[in-house]
Design a protein around this motif. Structure first.
Motif, PDB file in Angstrom:
ATOM      1  N   LYS A  82      22.639   3.244  81.977  1.00 27.12           N
ATOM      2  CA  LYS A  82      22.085   2.048  82.607  1.00 27.12           C
ATOM      3  C   LYS A  82      20.751   2.392  83.256  1.00 27.12           C
ATOM      4  O   LYS A  82      20.557   3.504  83.745  1.00 27.12           O
ATOM      5  N   PRO A  83      19.819   1.431  83.250  1.00 30.33           N
ATOM      6  CA  PRO A  83      18.539   1.692  83.918  1.00 30.33           C
ATOM      7  C   PRO A  83      18.749   1.895  85.409  1.00 30.33           C
ATOM      8  O   PRO A  83      19.681   1.336  85.999  1.00 30.33           O
ATOM      9  N   PRO A  84      17.921   2.708  86.035  1.00 30.24           N
ATOM     10  CA  PRO A  84      18.085   2.959  87.479  1.00 30.24           C
ATOM     11  C   PRO A  84      17.892   1.669  88.270  1.00 30.24           C
ATOM     12  O   PRO A  84      17.113   0.788  87.909  1.00 30.24           O
ATOM     13  N   LEU A  85      18.639   1.576  89.375  1.00 29.41           N
ATOM     14  CA  LEU A  85      18.560   0.404  90.229  1.00 29.41           C
ATOM     15  C   LEU A  85      17.277   0.451  91.051  1.00 29.41           C
ATOM     16  O   LEU A  85      16.968   1.463  91.699  1.00 29.41           O
ATOM     17  N   VAL A  86      16.520  -0.630  90.996  1.00 30.24           N
ATOM     18  CA  VAL A  86      15.289  -0.730  91.786  1.00 30.24           C
ATOM     19  C   VAL A  86      15.660  -1.258  93.164  1.00 30.24           C
ATOM     20  O   VAL A  86      16.148  -2.387  93.303  1.00 30.24           O
ATOM     21  N   CYS A  87      15.441  -0.456  94.178  1.00 30.87           N
ATOM     22  CA  CYS A  87      15.813  -0.849  95.538  1.00 30.87           C
ATOM     23  C   CYS A  87      14.703  -0.426  96.503  1.00 30.87           C
ATOM     24  O   CYS A  87      14.347   0.765  96.554  1.00 30.87           O
ATOM     25  N   PRO A  88      14.151  -1.351  97.248  1.00 32.36           N
ATOM     26  CA  PRO A  88      14.388  -2.795  97.175  1.00 32.36           C
ATOM     27  C   PRO A  88      13.657  -3.404  95.993  1.00 32.36           C
ATOM     28  O   PRO A  88      12.697  -2.829  95.488  1.00 32.36           O
ATOM     29  N   GLU A 125      11.106  -5.739  93.828  1.00 37.88           N
ATOM     30  CA  GLU A 125       9.709  -6.086  94.113  1.00 37.88           C
ATOM     31  C   GLU A 125       9.568  -7.523  94.607  1.00 37.88           C
ATOM     32  O   GLU A 125       8.643  -7.847  95.342  1.00 37.88           O
ATOM     33  N   ASN A 126      10.466  -8.389  94.150  1.00 41.42           N
ATOM     34  CA  ASN A 126      10.359  -9.810  94.549  1.00 41.42           C
ATOM     35  C   ASN A 126      11.311 -10.138  95.685  1.00 41.42           C
ATOM     36  O   ASN A 126      11.976 -11.173  95.719  1.00 41.42           O
TER      37      ASN A 126
END
Length: 211
Positions: A191-197, A199-200
């Protein structure tokens, strides 16, 4: 070093091909399993020419110039008789009734003007190792039909069949084994890495109007 690799392979027996150098490890036990044993297994091709079917009366005005295509939708086999071979114990001449169901589509100027199904049957005899107690199984693999033409209110086609025939029985066998199968970790898609936080996270800031 080589002996160590071999011991490691014996301790971790998993399904797959044997080692090309050491082969398969020695079994650890002999077990009795219930399974289906195949006594004989063969294939046979069969071509049927000029197989004709009447066009149903519900479809009127079919022209000789209309285009006909066909599709084999089902092939079934039923054992009709079994005659033991006196010179070869366990072998028998097995006669099968092969039934072929086909679907026909008649087109005129790319428009379908008729579509119907029909079937035909024929007898097929094969010599199999089929002692008493075995069951005969027959199935189609890669069969096809066509070309087809319209003649005197009939659709006539050429049919090619590839039949797989086997004799089998439910038996109990002594089998060398390595114990029970141990499950391995399931393979999952990365799975792609979780973006945290994200951008939107907040609404965009307004830009002061220009004057």
């Amino acid at each position: 070093m080589s002996d160590g690799v071999r011991v490691q392979q014996v301790d971790q027996v998993v399904p797959g091909p044997c080692d090309p150098v050491y082969g398969c490890p020695d079994p650890t036990e002999i077990v009795c399993i219930e399974t289906v044993k195949v006594y004989d297994f063969c294939f046979q091709t069969d071509r049927r020419e000029n197989v004709c079917f009447p066009i149903p009366a519900a479809f009127q005005g079919i022209l000789l110039s209309d285009l006909v295509t066909c599709e084999i939708v089902q092939v079934t086999c039923q054992e009709v008789s079994r005659e033991e071979d006196p010179n070869n114990p366990g072998f028998a001449d097995v006669t099968l009734l092969v039934t072929v169901t086909m679907q026909f589509t008649i087109r005129r100027n790319d428009s379908v003007v008729a579509q119907f199904e029909d079937s035909f049957g024929f007898l097929k005899t094969v010599l199999l190792c089929a002692p008493e107690g075995t069951v005969i199984q027959c199935e189609s693999a890669g069969s096809r039909c066509g070309p087809c033409v319209i003649i005197n209110g009939q659709v006539c086609c050429e049919v090619d069949l590839c039949l797989l025939i086997q004799s089998k029985a439910l038996v109990k066998l002594l089998v060398p084994a390595y114990g029970f199968c141990v499950p391995a970790p399931c393979v999952t898609l990365p799975k792609p890495p979780l973006v945290c936080p994200p951008e939107n996270l907040f609404p965009p800031q307004c830009v002061p109007p220009t004057t």
